[in-house]
Design an enzyme around this catalytic site. Structure first.
Site: not given
Ligand code: PCA
Length: 214
Positions: A79, A142, A166
């Site tokens: 990210e 996240c 992610h």
């Molecule tokens: N993914 C979510 C919140 C917790 C996770 O593992 C997100 O992408 O916001």
């Protein structure tokens, strides 16, 4: 080199969260020359930030990498940016569903990741694993943790680099979402270990293209 590595607990009815499965395993296996502390964060707005900040105060990491599940994505996504908003389309694990709310009242609109995101993408691809620079961490928990961690480090003027990664569903999750991509746990672990090693070695990206143009 002290590294804080976090994953998330399962959410949205899932039985597991690949981020914690992978992070826990990296903690067990260890990486030479690194002191890695692992932490499973609650998938709850605000609470996740509190738990992470407490761990940072105690452990004093030089690098913080938070990891979360992005069901439906096919690549490991490094990210670029966290934005100052909570805007949830589903409830978090305490039933909260904030809409259009700032994370930090009066705080900056966004924080850039302070990890070498393009170097990390390049290094993961060199391992034969799909990776991309992602330009949105969403507006759920996240993004909340990424903004919260970077905001804390900026406010306290702490010299520590931080960012968010992610990861896709695991195959055993994707069977319940026909057509959605997945990635094996071993591949995710190798990708994350490569990201950690690259972040430890390279302080800043060189100005070379590393992401995609579309
Ligand atoms: N993914 C979510 C919140 C917790 C996770 O593992 C997100 O992408 O916001």
């Amino acid at each position: 080199m002290k590294i804080l590595l976090t994953g998330f607990e399962p959410f949205a009815g899932e039985k597991l969260n690949p981020s914690w499965e992978a992070v826990r395993e990296i903690g067990n296996r260890k990486i030479e020359g690194m002191e890695i502390e692992t932490l499973c964060l609650p998938t709850v707005f605000g609470r996740a930030i509190e738990v992470a900040v407490r761990a940072m105060e105690k452990f004093n990491p030089e690098i913080v990498i938070c990891v979360g599940q992005a069901g439906g994505r096919s690549e490991i996504g490094i990210e670029r940016v966290a934005i100052n908003v909570n805007d949830a389309s589903i409830q978090d694990n305490e039933g909260k569903q904030p809409v259009n709310e700032p994370i930090a009242e009066g705080g900056p609109a966004a924080y850039w990741s302070t990890l070498p995101i393009k170097s990390i993408v390049r290094a993961i691809r060199e391992e034969g694993i799909p990776a991309e620079v992602s330009n949105s961490a969403g507006t759920f928990v996240c993004n909340n943790i990424m903004y919260g961690v970077l905001n804390y480090l900026a406010q306290e003027r702490i010299n520590c680099r931080a960012g968010f990664i992610h990861i896709p569903f695991l195959p055993e999750q994707a069977i319940n979402f026909p057509g959605k991509p997945s990635m094996s746990l071993e591949t995710i672990i190798l990708g994350l270990k490569t990201a950690i090693k690259t972040a430890a070695k390279i302080e800043k990206d060189e100005e070379t293209p590393g992401g995609r143009t579309h």
